[in-house]
Design a protein around this motif. Structure first.
Motif, short mmCIF file in Angstrom:
data_model
loop_
_atom_site.label_atom_id
_atom_site.label_comp_id
_atom_site.label_asym_id
_atom_site.label_seq_id
_atom_site.Cartn_x
_atom_site.Cartn_y
_atom_site.Cartn_z
N CYS A 60 0.93 -1.08 0.08
CA CYS A 60 -0.07 -0.10 -0.09
C CYS A 60 0.83 1.09 -0.12
O CYS A 60 0.61 2.28 -0.92
CB CYS A 60 -0.89 0.00 1.24
SG CYS A 60 -1.92 1.39 1.33
N ASN A 64 1.17 3.92 -3.07
CA ASN A 64 0.72 5.34 -2.86
C ASN A 64 1.76 6.36 -2.57
O ASN A 64 1.44 7.48 -2.34
CB ASN A 64 -0.29 5.25 -1.60
CG ASN A 64 -1.61 4.62 -2.17
OD1 ASN A 64 -2.69 5.15 -2.78
ND2 ASN A 64 -1.82 3.25 -1.63
N ASN A 94 -3.33 1.53 5.27
CA ASN A 94 -3.40 0.51 5.38
C ASN A 94 -2.60 -0.03 6.43
O ASN A 94 -1.34 0.04 6.53
CB ASN A 94 -3.09 -0.46 4.00
CG ASN A 94 -3.55 -1.82 4.40
OD1 ASN A 94 -3.49 -2.54 5.45
ND2 ASN A 94 -3.43 -2.78 3.41
N HIS A 120 -8.53 -0.12 7.17
CA HIS A 120 -8.35 1.16 6.04
C HIS A 120 -9.78 1.44 5.63
O HIS A 120 -10.68 1.03 6.38
CB HIS A 120 -7.66 0.45 4.75
CG HIS A 120 -8.05 -0.73 4.13
ND1 HIS A 120 -9.24 -0.81 3.14
CD2 HIS A 120 -7.48 -1.88 3.98
CE1 HIS A 120 -9.39 -2.13 3.01
NE2 HIS A 120 -8.21 -2.60 3.24
N CYS A 183 -7.24 5.51 2.24
CA CYS A 183 -7.31 4.71 1.01
C CYS A 183 -8.22 5.04 0.04
O CYS A 183 -9.28 5.39 0.19
CB CYS A 183 -7.58 3.31 1.53
SG CYS A 183 -8.23 2.08 0.20
N PHE A 185 -8.79 2.94 -2.59
CA PHE A 185 -9.06 1.67 -3.33
C PHE A 185 -7.87 1.67 -4.58
O PHE A 185 -8.36 0.92 -5.40
CB PHE A 185 -10.40 1.79 -3.93
CG PHE A 185 -10.81 0.14 -3.81
CD1 PHE A 185 -11.46 -0.32 -2.80
CD2 PHE A 185 -10.78 -0.55 -4.91
CE1 PHE A 185 -12.06 -1.38 -2.74
CE2 PHE A 185 -11.23 -1.89 -4.90
CZ PHE A 185 -11.87 -2.31 -3.84
N CYS A 186 -6.77 2.24 -4.41
CA CYS A 186 -5.76 2.31 -5.41
C CYS A 186 -6.38 2.69 -6.76
O CYS A 186 -6.27 2.05 -7.72
CB CYS A 186 -5.26 0.90 -5.51
SG CYS A 186 -3.88 0.47 -4.40
N PRO A 196 -6.20 -3.33 -6.56
CA PRO A 196 -5.56 -2.77 -5.28
C PRO A 196 -4.20 -3.69 -5.04
O PRO A 196 -4.16 -4.94 -5.00
CB PRO A 196 -6.43 -2.99 -4.29
CG PRO A 196 -7.92 -2.76 -4.93
CD PRO A 196 -7.78 -3.31 -6.34
N CYS A 198 -2.87 -4.06 -2.19
CA CYS A 198 -3.00 -4.97 -0.92
C CYS A 198 -3.47 -6.60 -1.32
O CYS A 198 -2.83 -7.45 -0.77
CB CYS A 198 -3.87 -4.26 0.17
SG CYS A 198 -5.78 -3.83 -0.52
S1 SF4 Z 1 -6.79 -0.32 -1.95
FE1 SF4 Z 1 -4.98 0.47 -2.20
S2 SF4 Z 1 -4.77 2.34 -1.07
FE2 SF4 Z 1 -6.44 0.97 -0.16
S3 SF4 Z 1 -5.53 -0.30 1.34
FE3 SF4 Z 1 -5.36 -1.48 -0.42
S4 SF4 Z 1 -3.43 -0.77 -1.33
FE4 SF4 Z 1 -3.82 0.60 0.41
#
Ligand code: SF4
Ligand code: SF4
Ligand code: SF4
Length: 324
Positions: A60, A64, A94, A120, A183, A185-186, A196, A198
């Motif tokens: 994450c 980001n 996250n 998150h 977050c 959601f990427c 994402p 994660c």
């Molecule tokens: S979706 Fe992306 S920003 Fe959100 S917790 Fe997962 S890796 Fe992190």
């Protein structure tokens, strides 16, 4: 304005009738909760198969462009290479946290056991942060349901922080031009056909990505599995052929996020009650439906405040008109 005493009493009596019927005036004026878009995407976290490796947390950060953070420790114990945040922050979107009880011998057990939990943004179906933001800096994508943030629109009022029932949005207190961080959601990865980080990085399938409705069906299926049997858990995406056979733990029979505050697109399963894992026990009704309902009803054309003021003025007039 000619407001009759009878009209004023009608307003008061109306409220009384609602209360007598077991319905609070606020409940009666809450707008209908929003529903999840048909093509909503989601994430599912299954605490029972999480090994606490924190690969998702690191992925994450990389996705980001976030710096590492260090837990406060005596100076001699600080290792500048560690990323060891204590909680979600403006630099940590996250986090994997650990639950421990007693001798912490057995995984997924409440007493004398331990477990992990991922935190998150929940990407609420009817998000309070979106409702509270006065300038629409937070928005819910009408197709995917992902809740995103625009730094260009944000005025830094932090209403979203106060509104979020999960305590997710964080503020960059140490920046000259601060932003809210959470977050998203990427979202930047979707444009390139990605998903994402994660979920993409999790080696056990504890975090997976997919259509929100399919994830909920998968979660409910897992709750029917027999403890100590074996199940082929999907890894990374629910629709991937990549599956890992793992022993089934004893689940708490609840999908966290199925109903909480009207549902969320990040849902969770666990072997330890969610309250012990630090998750709030929330009702089914979204806060946004209630607060918007009250605002829109009470302030529509300023009718209600004007009527209440007129009533109060009339009452004051009646009680003082014979007073020399
Ligand atoms: S979706 Fe992306 S920003 Fe959100 S917790 Fe997962 S890796 Fe992190
Ligand atoms: S968890 Fe909080 S920040 Fe995330 S969508 Fe829901 S209300 Fe907004
Ligand atoms: S990468 Fe997967 S197994 Fe590792 S901590 Fe994150 S959710 Fe748990």
């Amino acid at each position: 304005m000619d407001i009759k005493r009878r009209d004023f009493l009608k307003v008061v009596a109306g409220s009384g009738l609602l209360l007598a019927a077991g319905e609070s005036p606020a409940g009666a004026i809450a707008r209908p909760p929003r529903t999840m878009p048909d093509e909503a995407v989601g994430l599912m976290y299954d605490s029972t198969i999480c090994v606490g490796c924190k690969v998702c947390q690191k992925a994450c950060k990389v996705s980001n462009n976030m710096p590492p953070e260090h837990t406060q420790r005596p100076p001699e114990m600080i290792d500048a290479l560690w990323d060891n945040p204590a909680d979600l922050s403006e630099y940590t979107l996250n986090i994997i946290k650990a639950y421990k009880n007693g001798n912490a011998e057995v995984k997924n057990r409440e007493d004398n056991g331990f477990a992990f939990i991922q935190r998150h943004c929940m990407h609420c179906v009817d998000p309070a942060c979106v409702s509270a933001c006065p300038v629409s800096a937070l928005q819910k994508n009408p197709k995917t349901g992902v809740v995103t943030y625009s730094k260009n629109a944000c005025i830094g009022c932090r209403y979203c922080q106060m509104a979020c029932p999960f305590g997710i949005p964080k503020f960059e207190w140490d920046k000259a031009f601060p932003q809210i961080r959470k977050c998203q959601f990427c979202d930047h990865k979707f444009a390139e056909g990605g998903y994402p980080a994660c979920a993409q990085s999790c080696p056990t399938g504890a975090t997976i990505f997919g259509p929100a409705r399919d994830l909920l069906a998968e979660a409910k299926k897992r709750l029917t599995l027999k403890a100590d049997s074996y199940y082929d858990y999907p890894v990374q995406r629910i629709d991937s052929g990549n599956r890992v056979k793992q022993k089934v733990a004893s689940y708490v029979t609840r999908v966290y996020g199925e109903k909480e505050v009207g549902g969320t697109q990040f849902i969770m399963l666990a072997g330890v009650p969610f309250g012990r894992l630090g998750l709030p026990d929330l009702g089914d009704r979204p806060d946004a439906a209630l607060s918007e309902g009250i605002q829109h009803t009470l302030y529509k054309g300023m009718i209600a405040p004007a009527a209440v003021l007129a009533g109060l003025m009339y009452a004051a007039y009646r009680s003082t008109k014979n007073d020399k």
